[in-house]
Design a protein around this motif. Structure first.
Motif, mmCIF file in Angstrom:
data_model
loop_
_atom_site.group_PDB
_atom_site.id
_atom_site.type_symbol
_atom_site.label_atom_id
_atom_site.label_comp_id
_atom_site.label_asym_id
_atom_site.label_seq_id
_atom_site.Cartn_x
_atom_site.Cartn_y
_atom_site.Cartn_z
ATOM 1 N N SER A 20 0.829 -1.207 0.000
ATOM 2 C CA SER A 20 0.000 0.000 0.000
ATOM 3 C C SER A 20 0.862 1.256 0.000
ATOM 4 O O SER A 20 0.462 2.286 0.538
ATOM 5 C CB SER A 20 -0.953 -0.012 1.205
ATOM 6 O OG SER A 20 -0.258 -0.335 2.387
ATOM 7 N N GLN A 23 -0.897 4.282 -1.758
ATOM 8 C CA GLN A 23 -1.782 5.073 -0.908
ATOM 9 C C GLN A 23 -0.983 5.869 0.124
ATOM 10 O O GLN A 23 -1.318 7.007 0.453
ATOM 11 C CB GLN A 23 -2.782 4.147 -0.182
ATOM 12 C CG GLN A 23 -3.809 3.486 -1.067
ATOM 13 C CD GLN A 23 -3.306 2.204 -1.737
ATOM 14 O OE1 GLN A 23 -2.131 1.888 -1.740
ATOM 15 N NE2 GLN A 23 -4.224 1.458 -2.320
ATOM 16 N N SER A 144 -9.064 8.029 4.055
ATOM 17 C CA SER A 144 -8.255 8.076 2.829
ATOM 18 C C SER A 144 -8.472 6.835 1.981
ATOM 19 O O SER A 144 -8.536 5.716 2.503
ATOM 20 C CB SER A 144 -6.773 8.248 3.158
ATOM 21 O OG SER A 144 -6.298 7.212 3.969
ATOM 22 N N TYR A 145 -8.562 7.065 0.690
ATOM 23 C CA TYR A 145 -8.706 6.013 -0.318
ATOM 24 C C TYR A 145 -9.822 5.026 0.005
ATOM 25 O O TYR A 145 -9.672 3.826 -0.217
ATOM 26 C CB TYR A 145 -7.365 5.257 -0.500
ATOM 27 C CG TYR A 145 -6.405 6.027 -1.377
ATOM 28 C CD1 TYR A 145 -6.697 6.249 -2.721
ATOM 29 C CD2 TYR A 145 -5.228 6.544 -0.874
ATOM 30 C CE1 TYR A 145 -5.833 6.966 -3.537
ATOM 31 C CE2 TYR A 145 -4.345 7.266 -1.688
ATOM 32 C CZ TYR A 145 -4.663 7.465 -3.009
ATOM 33 O OH TYR A 145 -3.817 8.169 -3.822
ATOM 34 N N GLY A 211 -8.047 10.869 -1.444
ATOM 35 C CA GLY A 211 -8.226 9.690 -2.289
ATOM 36 C C GLY A 211 -8.205 10.042 -3.751
ATOM 37 O O GLY A 211 -7.647 11.065 -4.163
ATOM 38 N N GLN A 344 -5.956 12.956 -7.655
ATOM 39 C CA GLN A 344 -5.919 12.678 -6.210
ATOM 40 C C GLN A 344 -6.447 13.928 -5.519
ATOM 41 O O GLN A 344 -6.057 15.034 -5.887
ATOM 42 C CB GLN A 344 -4.495 12.406 -5.723
ATOM 43 C CG GLN A 344 -3.668 11.519 -6.626
ATOM 44 C CD GLN A 344 -4.205 10.122 -6.721
ATOM 45 O OE1 GLN A 344 -4.510 9.500 -5.699
ATOM 46 N NE2 GLN A 344 -4.369 9.613 -7.931
#
Ligand SMILES: C[S@@+](CC[C@H](N)C(=O)[O-])C[C@H]1O[C@@H](n2cnc3c(N)ncnc32)[C@H](O)[C@@H]1O
Length: 352
Positions: A20, A23, A144-145, A211, A344
């Protein structure tokens, strides 16, 4: 209950915790903006209670969530020092609430908590589309994300007899009916998310959302992420031709993901009415262009979608799909070079 889709748990090579960094790069680059936002927009830290509550919604297993909450704590401590010339350690107790779906691997999260952390911890299982915290209890929220995941596959897209039937595995953006159905579900879900956070946050509390979304006018399948999803769809069809997946079952597969367009995102926030949009910005990070490495792409797909594919079609079909992704990836690299950019986002909302 709609099934909930979580990332691959544990700490192994195919786990979210090991896969990850994409991210994580956004969290790293957002630190400075969060510092500035907390310093200028967070109301004076209350002296009535010394407890400061932070929640991360859609935390997964770590380590990204630990970085996210530490960035918030550092910023609050810095503000406190600047305003009071006192040591925050003597005066503020931080409580961090880690939220995700109840089938998230919370065990890995708790086992890998940073040993040097200076905050109290609680897990808050449950969908963030509903209330998961008491009213007026939260000072800063973070997510987030995670908000591209819908609560369910939108109605009709998996039904061959519906005008919104989707022959693809996600909302490519090319069918008007499918796009409208996905957008309707996004409005419901994002509206529910904001309503719940509006009740949980104290007045003046901040909500940070980070995100991927889509710039207005860009279709998902014109971006690299969309093209890669389409490519996974092609590989699934190949596996169906090999007989490992039932074609009809595959025709009804739709992922409940919808990266909204900027205008759609802003409109849902305005309609909710509980928040002032303090920032809605495009933010770039070092890993934005995903490496076009076959092994990396196969692992990314496995970490994110492997669990769903395995539960739907079985382990053998899932493994074969990932094998094909790795094998055939070089075929789509020229097409990816023409992809339009996604976006983003860094959003900061203040509870009115
Ligand atoms: C890509 S991960 C992001 C993890 C972490 N926030 C980060 O930035 O690395 C998305 C997470 O959102 C969670 N999620 C998706 N829908 C959710 C929901 N309705 N309620 C709570 N968590 C959800 C998933 O389980 C997953 O852990």
């Amino acid at each position: 209950m709609a099934p909930s889709y979580t990332m691959a748990g544990g700490n192994g090579p195919n786990s979210y915790s090991q896969h990850s960094t994409y991210q994580r790069a956004l969290l790293e680059v957002a630190k400075e903006r969060i510092n500035e936002a907390i310093s200028t927009k967070l109301e004076t830290i209350s002296s009535e209670s010394n407890r400061f509550n932070i929640a991360d919604f859609g935390c997964s297993t770590g380590p990204n969530t630990f970085l996210a909450v530490q960035n918030l704590i550092d910023a609050v401590e810095q503000k406190y020092r600047n305003e009071t010339q006192q040591n925050p350690d003597d005066n503020i107790e931080f409580q961090v609430l880690f939220n995700d779906n109840s089938n998230n691997d919370f065990n890995t999260l708790f086992k890998t908590l940073p040993p040097t952390k200076k905050y109290f911890v609680a897990g808050v299982p449950g969908s963030f589309f509903g209330r998961v915290l008491p009213r007026d209890s939260l000072h800063v929220g973070h997510c987030s994300y995670s908000l591209h995941w819908l609560s369910q596959v939108p109605k009709g897209v998996a039904d061959r007899n519906s005008p919104a039937w989707n022959k693809d595995i996600h909302c490519t953006g090319f069918s008007k009916e499918v796009a409208e159905t996905y957008l309707d579900q996004f409005k419901i879900d994002m509206g529910s998310f904001l309503k719940a956070r509006g009740e949980e946050l104290v007045s003046g509390g901040l909500l940070f959302l980070l995100g991927s979304c889509l710039p207005d006018g860009v279709k998902m399948s014109e971006t690299m992420k969309g093209m890669l999803l389409d490519f996974m769809g092609t590989c699934l069809h190949d596996v169906a031709k090999e007989g490992l997946i039932d074609q009809e079952e595959l025709d009804s597969l739709n992922f409940p993901i919808y990266p909204a367009h900027v205008v759609e995102f802003k409109s849902v926030i305005k309609d909710n009415g509980c928040f002032t949009i303090e920032a809605f910005e495009k933010i770039s990070h070092a890993n934005e262009e995903m490496p076009l490495d076959p092994e990396f792409l196969a692992t990314s797909n496995k970490v994110t979608f492997g669990g769903v594919l395995e539960s739907r079609f079985g382990k053998e079909a899932m493994e074969r799909t990932m094998e094909l992704i790795e094998e055939k990836c070089p075929e789509i690299i020229p097409q990816l070079a023409n992809a339009k950019s996604g976006m983003q986002y860094f959003i900061m909302l203040r509870r009115n």
